[in-house]
Design an enzyme around this catalytic site. Structure first.
Site, PDB file in Angstrom:
ATOM      1  CB  THR A 164      -0.997  -0.054   1.128  1.00  0.00           C
ATOM      2  OG1 THR A 164      -0.352  -0.400   2.207  1.00  0.00           O
ATOM      3  CG2 THR A 164      -2.088  -1.098   1.056  1.00  0.00           C
ATOM      4  CE  LYS A 188       0.202  -3.642   3.144  1.00  0.00           C
ATOM      5  NZ  LYS A 188      -0.413  -2.732   4.036  1.00  0.00           N
ATOM      6  CB  THR A 199       3.209  -8.031   9.779  1.00  0.00           C
ATOM      7  OG1 THR A 199       3.466  -6.782   9.471  1.00  0.00           O
ATOM      8  CG2 THR A 199       3.216  -8.887   8.893  1.00  0.00           C
ATOM      9  CD  GLU A 207       2.108   5.207   6.386  1.00  0.00           C
ATOM     10  OE1 GLU A 207       1.529   4.440   5.731  1.00  0.00           O
ATOM     11  OE2 GLU A 207       1.811   5.999   7.487  1.00  0.00           O
ATOM     12  CG  ASN A 262      -0.522   8.186   7.772  1.00  0.00           C
ATOM     13  OD1 ASN A 262      -1.212   7.098   7.848  1.00  0.00           O
ATOM     14  ND2 ASN A 262       0.654   7.997   8.294  1.00  0.00           N
TER      15      ASN A 262
END
Length: 404
Positions: free
Chosen positions: A155, A181, A192, A275, A399
């Site tokens: 993603t 992922k 996860t 991120e 985000n």
């Protein structure tokens, strides 16, 4: 940015296991977003799933199918979580399983669905169904197929995450391959975000499940980016039985060590791709009364926004670490017994700043890309390790723009 170099490993072929990908335009066109994994007959499968009360429809369906049927296929989509979608989401997940089963010639219950992406949006079932023939046509057991599948489940990740290891059992080589992922909404409460690990060993279901739970706890359950537990977390361990049987204690120990290598590598890869991350942080807590106490202290520090922003700024504001340790849920805390090290530099001892500490030394350690914080509680013999990242401007931007 992603922290550290990462090259997808060359995955050995697992006899009978194949992976296929397709572009279904679930969220955006022109990218792999649908993955099918085909398992040989008689594969043993164990799974762990999110404990989030709003767990996604595919989590409900996958758990139910896993409890009732032999698994032949995994169906994974990105771009849409199919979470917060109520009864229709359940029907959509079942419909996708049925569509794949119809094409593959198996029962719908032999398909386990997995989804990741935006929460609260209807699953685009028609697009998934239209792309399934292409995914099946591309089924392949090669290393390249593993990498394509790793790319197809991403993603906000910047790169695919894979790991492989081998061990010797009864004179035979046993192989373990895995992909995962995840880069945000990361504080797993079982696994996860999505993880798929397969071996050619033959392992009985009860032992396979035990091995998965044990290694999940010290890998995926020991990472955090932002303290948010996903609605879609799932991790599977699959044993095809095409190689040696794992039974004797020494065989189990050898296999577990190799499995731990794969699981920890995949979990750490999530943190290295967190991120907006610029730092990879290892939090090691020792001399606790229990492992849970050590984990509580480590996660308290790892979740502190003040600690994480200091890490991002390379600011040796060691008082933030001290304060986080002090508010950990520990009974009868003797602060005079606690020592805190930042890399090779002693920060805290005897209830305050270490006598030999200098700001220059602390700043030098904080400027590193890989940082280790070691906390000795001075109250027992238990220990735990947690991995986390810093908190950057880019994390906020990613985000804030996630649904754009």
């Amino acid at each position: 940015m992603a922290v550290g170099e990462a090259v997808f490993p060359r995955m050995p072929v697992l006899d009978g296991l194949r992976l296929g990908t397709a572009e279904a335009a679930i969220k955006k066109p022109g990218r792999r977003d649908l993955v099918v994994i085909e398992l040989p007959e008689n594969t043993t499968v164990a799974g762990v799933f999110t404990r989030n009360a709003f767990c996604a429809a595919p989590v409900h369906v996958a758990r139910e199918h896993l409890s009732r049927s032999a698994v032949r296929y995994l169906l994974i989509n990105t771009g849409n979580a199919n979470a917060g979608t109520g009864e229709q989401g359940m029907k959509d997940a079942e419909q996708c399983c049925a569509a794949l089963a119809s094409l593959a010639g198996c029962a719908g219950e032999a398909v386990l669905p997995f989804s990741t992406g935006v929460i609260g949006e209807p699953l685009p079932v028609a697009r998934i169904e239209a792309a399934l023939p292409s995914a099946l046509e591309s089924l392949d057991g090669s290393s390249e197929a593993w990498q394509r599948a790793g790319e197809g489940i991403l993603t906000t990740d910047t790169r695919p995450k894979g790991a492989t290891a081998t061990c010797r059992i009864g004179g035979q080589t046993v192989t373990i391959n895995g992909i995962s992922k995840g880069s945000g909404m990361i504080q797993p409460n079982m696994a996860t975000m999505l993880g798929f690990v397969a071996t050619d060993a033959a392992i009985e279901p009860e032992l396979l499940s035990s091995l998965l739970r044990e290694t999940t706890q010290i890998s995926f359950n020991s990472i955090t980016v932002d303290s948010d537990t996903s609605t879609n977390d799932a991790c599977l361990l699959m044993a095809t039985g095409r190689s040696a049987r794992v039974e004797a204690p020494e065989e189990v120990a050898a296999f577990r060590a190799a499995l731990e290598t794969v699981m920890v590598t995949l979990a750490q890869a999530v943190i290295r791709d967190a991120e907006g991350a610029t730092k990879f942080v290892t939090l090691r807590v020792e001399q606790a009364r229990t492992v849970q106490e050590a984990r509580d202290v480590a996660f308290t520090v790892a979740h502190s926004p003040l600690v994480k922003t200091a890490l991002y700024a390379s600011d040796a504001n060691w008082g933030r670490i001290l304060a986080a340790v002090g508010r950990s849920p520990v009974d009868d805390f003797d602060v005079n017994a606690v020592t805190i090290d930042l890399g090779e530099v002693r920060l805290v001892e005897h209830g305050g700043r270490a006598a030999d500490y200098t700001e220059e030394a602390g700043s030098r350690e904080m400027a590193r890309e890989d940082i280790t914080i070691r906390i000795l509680l001075g109250r027992g013999e238990s220990a735990a390790t947690v991995w986390t990242s810093d908190l950057s401007h880019e994390y906020v931007s990613i985000n804030a723009d996630y649904r754009s």
